[in-house]
Scaffold this active site. Structure first.
Site, PDB file in Angstrom:
ATOM      1  N   LYS A 238     128.566 -75.189  17.328  1.00  0.00           N
ATOM      2  CA  LYS A 238     128.045 -76.005  16.230  1.00  0.00           C
ATOM      3  C   LYS A 238     128.682 -75.635  14.905  1.00  0.00           C
ATOM      4  O   LYS A 238     129.332 -74.595  14.755  1.00  0.00           O
ATOM      5  CB  LYS A 238     126.524 -75.897  16.188  1.00  0.00           C
ATOM      6  CG  LYS A 238     125.871 -76.642  17.353  1.00  0.00           C
ATOM      7  CD  LYS A 238     124.418 -76.945  17.141  1.00  0.00           C
ATOM      8  CE  LYS A 238     123.916 -77.912  18.211  1.00  0.00           C
ATOM      9  NZ  LYS A 238     122.471 -78.152  18.110  1.00  0.00           N
ATOM     10  N   ARG A 272     121.726 -73.339  25.401  1.00  0.00           N
ATOM     11  CA  ARG A 272     122.433 -74.588  25.741  1.00  0.00           C
ATOM     12  C   ARG A 272     123.886 -74.408  25.317  1.00  0.00           C
ATOM     13  O   ARG A 272     124.185 -74.354  24.117  1.00  0.00           O
ATOM     14  CB  ARG A 272     121.777 -75.765  25.029  1.00  0.00           C
ATOM     15  CG  ARG A 272     122.354 -77.135  25.381  1.00  0.00           C
ATOM     16  CD  ARG A 272     121.550 -78.225  24.680  1.00  0.00           C
ATOM     17  NE  ARG A 272     122.033 -79.561  24.993  1.00  0.00           N
ATOM     18  CZ  ARG A 272     122.981 -80.205  24.325  1.00  0.00           C
ATOM     19  NH1 ARG A 272     123.568 -79.612  23.277  1.00  0.00           N
ATOM     20  NH2 ARG A 272     123.363 -81.419  24.678  1.00  0.00           N
TER      21      ARG A 272
END
Length: 307
Positions: A238, A272
């Site tokens: 991210k 995740r």
């Protein structure tokens, strides 16, 4: 020689219902940190950029993740960020064949990443057992669907309407805001018939948050975990990782593993991740450090002779 359990210096927040049945599997989250693989059947995902958009590539990626040790495979057909409209019919055309293909060849836990009840319902019918709603239950029908089908629902903190921008987010205390939001949405879901054993939470790293917000959530993840439900750390590749390191999109794996491990040491029970094999290794080592599992071998300096 049996080594007795050793108390860890990391005081993990307790779970109210650690043993969960997900599809064909039972996972005790008090003793395991699960790895959720990411398979995006989208041409414009922020990281994959269409690498698994073709049907065969998406199915192959999911099966490869399973072989690498993923506990769950999260299949999505629409990216979270704003972009061109994708209809429910088009989303279903993208994800349903992947769910069907994976379910036909594996008993891995399948998660469907969607905010649409009609997409979730079709995928549950095809073999998915988890609905990953990144919109914070803005459509309560998802909770009703999970309650009626027995599926597990992931409730994520995010503020914007689905696929709309949220410019310059501000929080007095981002972690307190996330905790309050998640508690309120969990109560809503349970009022609609969902049992707490069907709920997983996600603080939503980067979702309507800037890099400082996501770093604060990471370093205070124990406050998220104290809600008492299994919590996801969705940190892989991210922007907060990239901005923290000054790293480009393709150079964030090590930073992602560090962020995931930090969250796990503070109570995250699912990570995740894109790089499944390295994430599985990192989580097995984290479990061992926490005293949740024994080492695979005990040989080094275990005899009268130095090895």
């Amino acid at each position: 020689m049996t080594i007795p359990p050793v108390a860890s210096g990391f005081a993990l927040p307790p779970l109210t219902s650690p043993v969960r049945t997900l599809g064909a599997h039972t996972i005790d989250f008090s003793a395991r940190i699960a790895v959720m693989a990411i398979v995006n059947r989208t041409p414009d995902s922020f990281f994959d950029r269409g690498r698994t958009f073709a049907l065969d590539q998406a199915i192959d990626a999911a099966l490869a993740a399973t072989s690498a040790g993923a506990d769950l495979v999260d299949i999505g057909g629409v990216k979270f960020a704003p972009g061109a409209e994708v209809s429910a019919a088009d989303e279903l055309d993208r994800v349903l064949p992947v769910v069907e293909g994976v379910a036909a060849q594996s008993d891995v836990v399948i998660s469907i990443d969607t905010f649409r009840p009609e997409v979730a319902e079709a995928c549950i019918g095809a073999g998915a057992s988890v609905v990953n709603d990144t919109t914070g239950l803005q459509n309560p029908a998802l909770a009703e669907l999970a309650a009626s089908t027995g599926a597990t629902l992931v409730i994520t903190h995010s503020l914007a309407r689905p696929r709309t921008a949220y410019v310059a987010p501000r929080y007095d205390d981002v972690v307190q805001s996330v905790v309050a939001f998640l508690r309120e949405r969990v109560d809503l879901a349970m009022s609609l018939g969902l049992d707490e054993t069907q709920i997983i939470i996600d603080p939503g790293h980067d979702l309507n948050k800037n890099t400082r917000h996501s770093l604060e959530i990471t370093r205070r993840f124990d406050e998220i975990a104290r809600i008492g439900l299994p919590a996801i750390a969705a940190v892989s590749n991210k922007d907060f990782v990239g901005e923290a390191l000054g790293a480009g999109r393709d150079d964030r794996v090590d930073g992602s593993l560090a962020a995931a491990t930090a969250c796990a040491l503070l109570g995250a029970r699912i990570v995740r991740m894109h790089d499944v094999a390295r994430s599985v290794q990192a989580m097995r080592m984290t479990e061992t450090i926490l005293g949740l599992r024994e080492p695979q071998h005990l040989r080094h300096n275990m005899t009268d002779e130095n090895a």
